[in-house]
Scaffold this active site. Sequence first.
Site: not given
Length: 215
Positions: A25, A181
């Site tokens: 990320e 995510h």
Amino acid sequence: MSDNAQLTGLCDRFRGFYPVVIDVETAGFNAKTDALLEIAAITLKMDEQGWLMPDTTLHFHVEPFVGANLQPEALAFNGIDPNDPDRGAVSEYEALHEICKVVRKGIKASGCNRAIMVAHNANFDHSFMMAAAERASLKRNPFHPFATFDTAALAGLALGQTVLSKACQTAGMDFDSTQAHSALYDTERTAVLFCEIVNRWKRLGGWPLPAGEEV
């Protein structure tokens, strides 16, 4: 090539490559200028019958490197607050050093020659990891400098889906969109998806190669 009966080792299955599933990320799309904020890695192993499965999991929140860009849109998308002290973030060097240490041990134990990254839309994750390794002056990077196994491409071929959530669902796997995510969750799902694709090919008779097709 080894006899078919012997093709149950990781080194035989992937031509000496040791697959490691990675997800990152970040605070943007530019690996050279935007911060790496989170990384997870899962090594893989094969059982005695040659079925692929997840092995060791590593996960780190990462401190933005000095001068890194933090794109507000990217932070809004992944929900990461780089300044949150509860993240327990470590330096790029510490995160990658620990991952690579485990990977090198796995390469040696499995008889492989080099690690290869497995990731969903792998060019993105590969570019950020390699840029971070360069910034950290990481020695003995075990990962191939450009080759990857991209599960977006593999899932498109095997399942007719390229989006991670849809590929997982098509393969009969759970996918919790509320956890998406997160580097850890996405890596776990990607690892199981990759194993399912590889194992499905084996179940369908595609591996080991039929006699006469071995090279």
